[in-house]
Design a protein around this motif. Structure first.
Motif, mmCIF file in Angstrom:
data_model
loop_
_atom_site.group_PDB
_atom_site.id
_atom_site.type_symbol
_atom_site.label_atom_id
_atom_site.label_comp_id
_atom_site.label_asym_id
_atom_site.label_seq_id
_atom_site.Cartn_x
_atom_site.Cartn_y
_atom_site.Cartn_z
ATOM 1 N N ASN A 93 -17.982 -16.674 -8.123
ATOM 2 C CA ASN A 93 -17.134 -17.106 -7.008
ATOM 3 C C ASN A 93 -15.751 -16.498 -7.201
ATOM 4 O O ASN A 93 -15.090 -16.766 -8.194
ATOM 5 C CB ASN A 93 -17.037 -18.637 -6.950
ATOM 6 N N GLY A 94 -15.351 -15.679 -6.284
ATOM 7 C CA GLY A 94 -14.045 -15.042 -6.406
ATOM 8 C C GLY A 94 -13.957 -13.807 -5.546
ATOM 9 O O GLY A 94 -14.940 -13.376 -4.924
ATOM 10 N N ASP A 95 -12.771 -13.211 -5.543
ATOM 11 C CA ASP A 95 -12.503 -12.025 -4.739
ATOM 12 C C ASP A 95 -11.928 -10.968 -5.675
ATOM 13 O O ASP A 95 -10.718 -10.811 -5.793
ATOM 14 C CB ASP A 95 -11.525 -12.372 -3.612
ATOM 15 N N LEU A 96 -12.819 -10.274 -6.385
ATOM 16 C CA LEU A 96 -12.358 -9.293 -7.363
ATOM 17 C C LEU A 96 -11.616 -8.145 -6.696
ATOM 18 O O LEU A 96 -10.641 -7.627 -7.257
ATOM 19 C CB LEU A 96 -13.549 -8.771 -8.166
ATOM 20 N N TRP A 97 -12.032 -7.737 -5.500
ATOM 21 C CA TRP A 97 -11.362 -6.628 -4.829
ATOM 22 C C TRP A 97 -9.913 -6.987 -4.521
ATOM 23 O O TRP A 97 -9.026 -6.154 -4.658
ATOM 24 C CB TRP A 97 -12.107 -6.258 -3.554
ATOM 25 N N ASN A 98 -9.655 -8.213 -4.149
ATOM 26 C CA ASN A 98 -8.285 -8.646 -3.875
ATOM 27 C C ASN A 98 -7.443 -8.625 -5.143
ATOM 28 O O ASN A 98 -6.228 -8.433 -5.090
ATOM 29 C CB ASN A 98 -8.290 -10.045 -3.269
ATOM 30 N N GLU A 99 -8.089 -8.798 -6.288
ATOM 31 C CA GLU A 99 -7.368 -8.796 -7.560
ATOM 32 C C GLU A 99 -7.087 -7.380 -8.063
ATOM 33 O O GLU A 99 -5.998 -7.107 -8.575
ATOM 34 C CB GLU A 99 -8.170 -9.562 -8.616
ATOM 35 N N VAL A 100 -8.055 -6.492 -7.940
ATOM 36 C CA VAL A 100 -7.899 -5.159 -8.523
ATOM 37 C C VAL A 100 -7.179 -4.185 -7.595
ATOM 38 O O VAL A 100 -6.647 -3.171 -8.069
ATOM 39 C CB VAL A 100 -9.264 -4.572 -8.936
ATOM 40 N N ARG A 101 -7.153 -4.481 -6.301
ATOM 41 C CA ARG A 101 -6.508 -3.554 -5.364
ATOM 42 C C ARG A 101 -5.038 -3.288 -5.716
ATOM 43 O O ARG A 101 -4.618 -2.117 -5.742
ATOM 44 C CB ARG A 101 -6.657 -4.090 -3.927
ATOM 45 N N PRO A 102 -4.221 -4.334 -6.004
ATOM 46 C CA PRO A 102 -2.827 -4.058 -6.404
ATOM 47 C C PRO A 102 -2.753 -3.270 -7.709
ATOM 48 O O PRO A 102 -1.813 -2.472 -7.893
ATOM 49 C CB PRO A 102 -2.221 -5.462 -6.560
ATOM 50 N N GLN A 103 -3.718 -3.457 -8.605
ATOM 51 C CA GLN A 103 -3.709 -2.713 -9.855
ATOM 52 C C GLN A 103 -3.962 -1.233 -9.607
ATOM 53 O O GLN A 103 -3.348 -0.366 -10.235
ATOM 54 C CB GLN A 103 -4.769 -3.283 -10.796
ATOM 55 N N ILE A 104 -4.870 -0.932 -8.694
ATOM 56 C CA ILE A 104 -5.141 0.465 -8.345
ATOM 57 C C ILE A 104 -3.900 1.097 -7.716
ATOM 58 O O ILE A 104 -3.531 2.235 -8.034
ATOM 59 C CB ILE A 104 -6.338 0.563 -7.389
ATOM 60 N N ALA A 105 -3.245 0.371 -6.825
ATOM 61 C CA ALA A 105 -2.030 0.880 -6.174
ATOM 62 C C ALA A 105 -0.935 1.133 -7.200
ATOM 63 O O ALA A 105 -0.239 2.160 -7.144
ATOM 64 C CB ALA A 105 -1.562 -0.106 -5.114
ATOM 65 N N ALA A 106 -0.772 0.212 -8.154
ATOM 66 C CA ALA A 106 0.260 0.372 -9.175
ATOM 67 C C ALA A 106 -0.043 1.564 -10.079
ATOM 68 O O ALA A 106 0.858 2.333 -10.447
ATOM 69 C CB ALA A 106 0.382 -0.914 -10.005
ATOM 70 N N ASP A 107 -1.311 1.747 -10.441
ATOM 71 C CA ASP A 107 -1.706 2.880 -11.282
ATOM 72 C C ASP A 107 -1.483 4.199 -10.554
ATOM 73 O O ASP A 107 -1.033 5.187 -11.149
ATOM 74 C CB ASP A 107 -3.177 2.731 -11.676
ATOM 75 N N THR A 108 -1.776 4.215 -9.252
ATOM 76 C CA THR A 108 -1.545 5.424 -8.454
ATOM 77 C C THR A 108 -0.063 5.772 -8.420
ATOM 78 O O THR A 108 0.322 6.936 -8.580
ATOM 79 C CB THR A 108 -2.076 5.228 -7.022
ATOM 80 N N ALA A 109 0.783 4.758 -8.227
ATOM 81 C CA ALA A 109 2.232 4.984 -8.199
ATOM 82 C C ALA A 109 2.742 5.460 -9.553
ATOM 83 O O ALA A 109 3.628 6.331 -9.637
ATOM 84 C CB ALA A 109 2.946 3.707 -7.772
ATOM 85 N N GLY A 148 -13.313 -1.489 -1.094
ATOM 86 C CA GLY A 148 -13.921 -2.438 -2.014
ATOM 87 C C GLY A 148 -14.703 -3.495 -1.255
ATOM 88 O O GLY A 148 -14.233 -4.013 -0.241
ATOM 89 N N ILE A 149 -15.904 -3.805 -1.740
ATOM 90 C CA ILE A 149 -16.763 -4.793 -1.086
ATOM 91 C C ILE A 149 -17.266 -5.766 -2.145
ATOM 92 O O ILE A 149 -17.931 -5.360 -3.110
ATOM 93 C CB ILE A 149 -17.952 -4.119 -0.376
ATOM 94 N N ASN A 150 -16.950 -7.041 -1.971
ATOM 95 C CA ASN A 150 -17.406 -8.069 -2.894
ATOM 96 C C ASN A 150 -18.846 -8.461 -2.599
ATOM 97 O O ASN A 150 -19.222 -8.646 -1.441
ATOM 98 C CB ASN A 150 -16.522 -9.316 -2.782
ATOM 99 N N GLY A 151 -19.655 -8.577 -3.645
ATOM 100 C CA GLY A 151 -21.027 -9.046 -3.519
ATOM 101 C C GLY A 151 -21.273 -10.199 -4.461
ATOM 102 O O GLY A 151 -20.348 -10.681 -5.115
ATOM 103 N N PRO A 152 -22.515 -10.663 -4.561
ATOM 104 C CA PRO A 152 -22.841 -11.750 -5.486
ATOM 105 C C PRO A 152 -22.792 -11.273 -6.940
ATOM 106 O O PRO A 152 -23.703 -10.593 -7.402
ATOM 107 C CB PRO A 152 -24.264 -12.166 -5.066
ATOM 108 N N ARG A 153 -21.703 -11.560 -7.611
ATOM 109 C CA ARG A 153 -21.464 -11.189 -9.005
ATOM 110 C C ARG A 153 -21.299 -9.685 -9.200
ATOM 111 O O ARG A 153 -21.449 -9.166 -10.293
ATOM 112 C CB ARG A 153 -22.583 -11.719 -9.921
ATOM 113 N N TRP A 154 -20.944 -8.973 -8.138
ATOM 114 C CA TRP A 154 -20.633 -7.563 -8.274
ATOM 115 C C TRP A 154 -19.585 -7.134 -7.256
ATOM 116 O O TRP A 154 -19.383 -7.783 -6.237
ATOM 117 C CB TRP A 154 -21.876 -6.682 -8.146
#
Length: 213
Positions: A93-109, A148-154
């Motif tokens: 249960n969660g939204d991993l894409w919402n969590e990692v998206r800012p990290q990807i943006a920060a790494d790109t910058a 990014g697309i969230n699935g059941p445990r992936w």
């Protein structure tokens, strides 16, 4: 593919039966969990954690770490672009894409590029611009688009290159997005840390492609 339910009440003289057809049920769009894959008649390439449907005019390639021999990602390449697909372990249960998206943006910058958010077919995605070295010397700007697309445990993450990244609203870009709707993810039952890439296997007939530096 459409699934048709057949009526067992063959009363031809009934106006209601004669004037109405059984409803057609359309298979929901993917990406799918492998356990919920519909019987759509598509023979997908089994790459372990990813099941990829063959696409006309696009070649399936695997990016392999030559030092370890491990497959890192799957790429479908065509005349006007490419799409790189990876799957990661995610919490139930969660939204991993919402969590990692800012990290990807920060790494790109941090690497001198830019990343801006936009709303797309699968929700919030990133449009990135990154400086890259040309083989013949000098630098160029490489656009990419990360979905990014969230699935059941992936989490399924796709990076679009070429035309689908430069012109995300173009009709051809939609065809590249359709690729994701036919992908299936096999998560497995074993425990993995959140964010761990799901393992991929290298079929004998696959083309080996080293990842870019």
């Amino acid at each position: 593919m459409k699934f048709r339910r057949k009526s067992t009440t063959g009363d031809a003289e009934s106006p209601e039966v004669a004037s109405s057809e059984a409803p057609q049920v359309e298979a929901p769009p993917g990406p799918y969990d492998a356990d919920d894959l519909p019987e759509d008649g598509v023979e997908r390439v089994d790459l372990g954690s990813l099941l990829i449907a063959p696409e006309e005019g696009r070649e399936v390639r695997l990016q392999v770490d030559e030092s370890t021999g491990n497959v890192q990602s799957v790429m479908l390449a065509g005349a006007d672009g490419a799409i790189e697909i990876r799957a990661f372990a995610a919490p139930r249960n969660g939204d991993l894409w919402n969590e990692v998206r800012p990290q990807i943006a920060a790494d790109t910058a941090q690497r001198g590029g830019t990343a801006t958010e936009r709303e797309g077919r699968f929700g919030t995605e990133l449009l990135c611009q990154m400086k890259v070295q040309r083989p013949e010397g000098g630098t160029a700007t490489q656009p990419s688009r990360i979905v990014g697309i969230n699935g059941p445990r992936w989490l399924l993450r796709a990076t679009l290159l070429g035309r689908p990244a430069i012109e995300p609203e173009a009709q051809g870009s939609g065809e590249w997005e359709d690729v994701l709707t036919r992908v299936a993810v096999r998560r497995g039952t074993h425990a993995l840390p959140v964010g761990e890439p799901l393992p991929l296997i290298l079929p004998d007939q696959a083309r080996r492609v080293s990842p870019p530096a």
